[in-house]
Write a protein that holds these residues in place. Sequence first.
Motif, short mmCIF file in Angstrom:
data_model
loop_
_atom_site.label_atom_id
_atom_site.label_comp_id
_atom_site.label_asym_id
_atom_site.label_seq_id
_atom_site.Cartn_x
_atom_site.Cartn_y
_atom_site.Cartn_z
N THR A 22 0.83 -1.21 0.00
CA THR A 22 0.00 0.00 0.00
C THR A 22 0.87 1.26 0.00
OG1 THR A 22 -0.16 -0.11 2.41
CG2 THR A 22 -1.93 -1.13 1.15
N GLN A 78 -0.55 4.61 -2.04
CA GLN A 78 -1.63 5.34 -1.39
C GLN A 78 -1.16 6.00 -0.10
OE1 GLN A 78 -1.77 2.17 -2.45
NE2 GLN A 78 -3.74 1.69 -3.39
N THR A 124 -6.60 1.69 3.15
CA THR A 124 -6.70 1.47 1.71
C THR A 124 -7.63 0.29 1.48
OG1 THR A 124 -4.80 -0.03 1.64
CG2 THR A 124 -4.36 2.32 1.31
N ASP A 133 -9.10 -2.69 -1.37
CA ASP A 133 -8.93 -3.40 -2.63
C ASP A 133 -10.03 -4.44 -2.72
OD1 ASP A 133 -7.90 -4.14 -5.03
OD2 ASP A 133 -6.09 -5.09 -4.25
N THR A 135 -7.85 -2.63 -7.76
CA THR A 135 -6.75 -1.67 -7.88
C THR A 135 -5.97 -1.82 -9.17
OG1 THR A 135 -5.40 -3.19 -6.56
CG2 THR A 135 -6.40 -1.33 -5.40
N GLY A 152 -7.45 -4.99 1.53
CA GLY A 152 -6.75 -3.74 1.77
C GLY A 152 -6.24 -3.65 3.19
N MET A 163 -7.48 10.31 -2.69
CA MET A 163 -7.79 8.93 -3.07
C MET A 163 -8.58 8.87 -4.38
SD MET A 163 -6.22 7.41 -0.67
CE MET A 163 -6.74 5.70 -0.56
N ASN A 195 -6.96 9.73 -7.68
CA ASN A 195 -6.04 8.72 -8.21
C ASN A 195 -6.73 7.37 -8.46
OD1 ASN A 195 -3.07 9.84 -8.16
ND2 ASN A 195 -4.06 10.64 -6.33
N LYS A 196 -8.07 7.40 -8.53
CA LYS A 196 -8.88 6.21 -8.83
C LYS A 196 -8.75 5.11 -7.78
CE LYS A 196 -9.42 6.79 -13.82
NZ LYS A 196 -9.42 6.14 -15.13
N ASP A 197 -8.43 5.48 -6.56
CA ASP A 197 -8.39 4.51 -5.48
C ASP A 197 -9.80 4.28 -4.94
OD1 ASP A 197 -5.59 3.91 -5.27
OD2 ASP A 197 -5.30 5.92 -4.47
#
Length: 423
Positions: free
Chosen positions: A48, A51, A146, A148, A281, A310, A342, A345-347
């Motif tokens: 991670t 991020q 984070t 995922d 992700t 995540g 977040m 950045n397309k998180d």
Amino acid sequence: MRRRLAGISLLGVLTLTAAACGSAGGGGGSAQPSDGPVTITMWTRAATQAQSERLVQAYNSSHKNQVKLTVIPTDNYQPRIAAAAGAKQLPDVFAADVIFVPNYTSQGLFLDVTDKIAALPYKDKLAPSHMKLGTLDGRQYTLPHTLDLSVWFWNKDLYEKAGLDPEQGPKTLKEFAEQATTIQEKLGKDGKVHGTFFGGNCGGCYVFTFWPSVWAAGAQVMNPEGTTSLNDQAAMTDVFKIYRGLYENKVTGPTTKEEQGPTWTGFFPKGEIGVMPMPSTTLGLMPAEMKIGVTPIAGPDGGESTFVGGDSVGISATTQHSDAAWDFLSWTVSDEAQVEVMAKNKDVLARTDLAANKYSAEDPRVVMINSLVAKGQTPFALRFGQTFNDPQGPWLRLAREAVFGDAAKVPQLNAEITKSLQQ
């Protein structure tokens, strides 16, 4: 693959004295005077890193207090936490794979921040699966850091070439198998294109991509206490049977049976796979020119779910800077951090109320992925690592027999999973 799904549980390894545990909402020791800026330390695993670095950089550029981030190789992370805990030298803040958070809370590594979380205006909008695993005996210790999620990706160009509708991905696991088979039959003669792919020798890959189909069917893989395995029940059996058929009919890539995890997401971006389960992700890592569809993982006959993976993050029980640490942690789930750091950045976001923000709204796939946070699950088990992630553990043996070997052995191996969970 950047996100490593393996690890070892620390239950019985980590020790802290009761004096180090702190109290609800309080500090783990005498706090540093607040007459000047405070620098707190933070650890995160390499999985991670991107991020975490973005959040720390944004915070440091806009606050007097500062965060000093240390990134530790993922394979070394849990041993480092164990050593630091034993020596009472944990950083002020540390993140951890959400699956292992129950171990840490049960060993007293995190500060109780129940009262601080209760004061957040969006406390009920924080990723529910992460919040659940960060709760022990009704007290809360961590925030989502984070996320995922597991989803199905399909290659629209390959679908079109195979005569499938490129805008219609699978809505059931049976449709998934049918579409993958069509890709194989129409395009797989040269051996370069395959219908689907999965990590057939990777325990973490199985739980991340197969279990959501069980949940989508309305079933479970364990009891709520994480002490009894249900992986010999009808829903899991149906999922295994469908994937076994894909393998036996040579619809999967030729290295599926041997794939241990590190390269299981590497074939789809090359345009070699029709449809497959993937970490959400990886969407941001795909070639810009690829036309990719993304859809929720479904059960054999429908439904939808996801494995919410995540990291979660908490304040260490031994910190001297609990107020400064909370200032940073609470900021990471604020509108500013979630949207401008977040989402930009397309998180995947840690809050369900921000799923359709101004950045994600530009890509319907991202909105869909964010919306799954509220629908997905994160399984709870104190002995998760040894049981499900360990290559020598009973889960991988069960999964491989169910997909590649003697399915009659599943009940016996399921009993071994339960035994492992209860040790």
